[in-house]
Scaffold this motif. Sequence first.
Motif, PDB file in Angstrom:
ATOM      1  N   ARG A   1      29.067  27.521  41.239  1.00  0.00           N
ATOM      2  CA  ARG A   1      30.362  27.146  41.810  1.00  0.00           C
ATOM      3  C   ARG A   1      31.400  28.168  41.354  1.00  0.00           C
ATOM      4  O   ARG A   1      31.557  28.436  40.165  1.00  0.00           O
ATOM      5  N   ARG A   2      32.101  28.716  42.322  1.00  0.00           N
ATOM      6  CA  ARG A   2      33.107  29.749  42.034  1.00  0.00           C
ATOM      7  C   ARG A   2      34.483  29.190  42.383  1.00  0.00           C
ATOM      8  O   ARG A   2      34.730  28.727  43.514  1.00  0.00           O
ATOM      9  N   TRP A   3      35.362  29.211  41.413  1.00  0.00           N
ATOM     10  CA  TRP A   3      36.698  28.650  41.572  1.00  0.00           C
ATOM     11  C   TRP A   3      37.528  29.483  42.559  1.00  0.00           C
ATOM     12  O   TRP A   3      37.551  30.721  42.486  1.00  0.00           O
ATOM     13  N   VAL A   4      38.207  28.779  43.472  1.00  0.00           N
ATOM     14  CA  VAL A   4      39.167  29.418  44.386  1.00  0.00           C
ATOM     15  C   VAL A   4      40.542  29.228  43.752  1.00  0.00           C
ATOM     16  O   VAL A   4      41.124  28.151  43.834  1.00  0.00           O
ATOM     17  N   PRO A   5      41.072  30.237  43.078  1.00  0.00           N
ATOM     18  CA  PRO A   5      42.220  30.011  42.193  1.00  0.00           C
ATOM     19  C   PRO A   5      43.553  29.804  42.914  1.00  0.00           C
ATOM     20  O   PRO A   5      44.441  29.146  42.378  1.00  0.00           O
TER      21      PRO A   5
ATOM     22  N   GLU B   1      28.884  27.287  36.471  1.00  0.00           N
ATOM     23  CA  GLU B   1      30.121  27.902  36.954  1.00  0.00           C
ATOM     24  C   GLU B   1      29.973  29.427  36.985  1.00  0.00           C
ATOM     25  O   GLU B   1      29.501  30.046  36.020  1.00  0.00           O
ATOM     26  N   GLY B   2      30.363  30.000  38.115  1.00  0.00           N
ATOM     27  CA  GLY B   2      30.340  31.451  38.244  1.00  0.00           C
ATOM     28  C   GLY B   2      31.731  32.050  38.057  1.00  0.00           C
ATOM     29  O   GLY B   2      32.670  31.368  37.651  1.00  0.00           O
ATOM     30  N   VAL B   3      31.857  33.326  38.387  1.00  0.00           N
ATOM     31  CA  VAL B   3      33.159  33.987  38.235  1.00  0.00           C
ATOM     32  C   VAL B   3      34.090  33.503  39.323  1.00  0.00           C
ATOM     33  O   VAL B   3      33.660  33.183  40.446  1.00  0.00           O
ATOM     34  N   PRO B   4      35.388  33.405  39.061  1.00  0.00           N
ATOM     35  CA  PRO B   4      36.339  32.971  40.092  1.00  0.00           C
ATOM     36  C   PRO B   4      36.309  33.908  41.293  1.00  0.00           C
ATOM     37  O   PRO B   4      36.041  35.106  41.191  1.00  0.00           O
ATOM     38  N   LEU B   5      36.604  33.364  42.413  1.00  0.00           N
ATOM     39  CA  LEU B   5      36.634  34.120  43.654  1.00  0.00           C
ATOM     40  C   LEU B   5      37.914  34.967  43.713  1.00  0.00           C
ATOM     41  O   LEU B   5      38.970  34.545  43.247  1.00  0.00           O
ATOM     42  N   GLU B   6      37.806  36.151  44.253  1.00  0.00           N
ATOM     43  CA  GLU B   6      38.981  37.028  44.353  1.00  0.00           C
ATOM     44  C   GLU B   6      39.315  37.265  45.821  1.00  0.00           C
ATOM     45  O   GLU B   6      38.457  37.211  46.696  1.00  0.00           O
TER      46      GLU B   6
END
Length: 606
Positions: free
Chosen positions: A569-573, A601-606
């Motif tokens: 799951r990658r956070w959409v900040p 948890e994966g790296v946040p989305l850019e």
Amino acid sequence: MLAAPGAPGHRGRLPPVSAPLLIGALAGALYVRAANPAVGGGNSGEFQVMAHLLGIAHPPSYPLYLLLAKGAALLPLPGDVAWRINFLTALLGATAVALSGWLALYLMAAPPAGRAGVAAGAPHARVPTPSTMAGATLAATVAAVAMAAMPRLWTLAVEAEVFTLHLTLVLAFWIALARWQDTGAARPEAGGGGVASARWLAGAGLLTGLGLANHRTFLFVAAGGLLTVIISVAGPFRDRRGPLSWRLILATGALALAGLTPYLYVVRGLVTPVPYFAPGDVRRLTRGEVWYVLQGNASQETGGGEIVRRLLLDPPLLADRSRWLGRHVGAQFGPAGPAVAVAGACGLALLLRRRPSWTAGALAGAGGAALFGMAYGKYPDADRYLLPLHTLLAIGAGVAITGAAGVLERLGARRPRVHRWPRAALGLLLGAYWVYALGVLAAGTRFTRGGYVHHTLHNLEAVAPNAVVCSWWASAWGWWYAQWVDGHRPDVQLVPKGPDECARDILPQEFGRRPVYLPALTENVRRAPYVFFPSRDLWLAVAQRPPLVDGALLKGPDERIYLYQDGRRRWVPTLDVFTAHGFTWERVRLTGEDELQAIPEGVPLE
């Protein structure tokens, strides 16, 4: 009058009956002080709600207690309906304490029954001496104190329950039989003892009906009473002279039937709608439903007595339940419980010699109820059925201690300075026992209204309009009390099912139509195809859970949104990142916190 007839007065002194009455009053004050100020759970809550609504409780509905509880709820007392019913239960517990001491006083003050006792007959033989009355008062004090400090009676006296009424009726029944024996023996020429004796036996019949209208295990006590009557009239230890008249037998039977009239409370459901097992199920009952209640679910719960037969034919089970009986009996008499219980058994042996037919009948009744409790191992609280046996052991302890004090006083009769020390020492020991045992019980009782106010009302007021709330049966009565007694949120439907049953039976029917709340998340619920968000102490089903696929947008109970990609799951900040990737809100699916946290948890989305 519980002292033997003709007992000499003691000018300037309190009558002997004052001792058990005073102890009963003190016990009652403690019971009332410790009583639950709010609605209880399980049977206690059920009785409080159903008494208020005049509904049908679980079989056999305990109509006598519910009617008395309804009367108590209408009294102009402080507190709410629940506390008033608990107040009634506490007073009944105090009455049982006083009657246990009263019975011990009478049994020890009256002369021994049988050919050499009262039936032999001289009137002057029935007048107890001051020494006899002193011993009887000590026995009464010991019995009442032991009862008042009994942990099981305490727990049943501080919340709505039928067993303090049950024990009160048992003791009144035993007193009536003892008085019937003695008044009949005093007047052997009167064809069964005369009017006074007939009234006591008829009163025992009425108490039989009332006892059965409160709790079915009174049947064992009544059977023991019948044994007492048979032995008294025709047995080898006859306490009476002359046969019973048919008129007296019929009158006693008629009064026993009259005592069963509280069951009309259940039968009325045939002609008028009544709440049936749940406050919201109000309707007229079928004959089958009325019979199911009246027969007490005996065929399903006890197999019509089959559980007793299985117990007696299974030696390992019988040995295990016998150990259970020993543990529970010993636990009722304080730190030295087993020793006190043994003393009680010795005292009952002495009482059996003194009053054979009465003691044999009482032991048979209490023993039958205890055997049923041993066989009814389905529920952990089957020790409630041991109360009559506990009571007899408390009386027996009073008899044994009185006998021991008498022996010590006779040994010290030639030394005036030590002649009185046994009773003084026993008085101090009883005082210490009273303070310690009751102090432990009082310190361990901490009822407040906090659970009702901060859990039930707090959660009930927060649920959505016209919601469905599931709760276990034992805790459902607090919710129903809030709705049907206190008038909170009548729009909410309360379903008495646990989380697993609710997810299986209620959610498929109601999801998408009405909000559905569960009391907890179990493993089975977590595997259900629904997403749950916390709502105070409850769990609200917020969405159905589709299969998890790459590219899914996930949102948990907080505001964060994640992209599911390559098993992580990658956070959409930010909103900018959300729109830059072409995401739309329609793609966002709600996900439970547990399910979300289970995804790495994966790296946040850019």
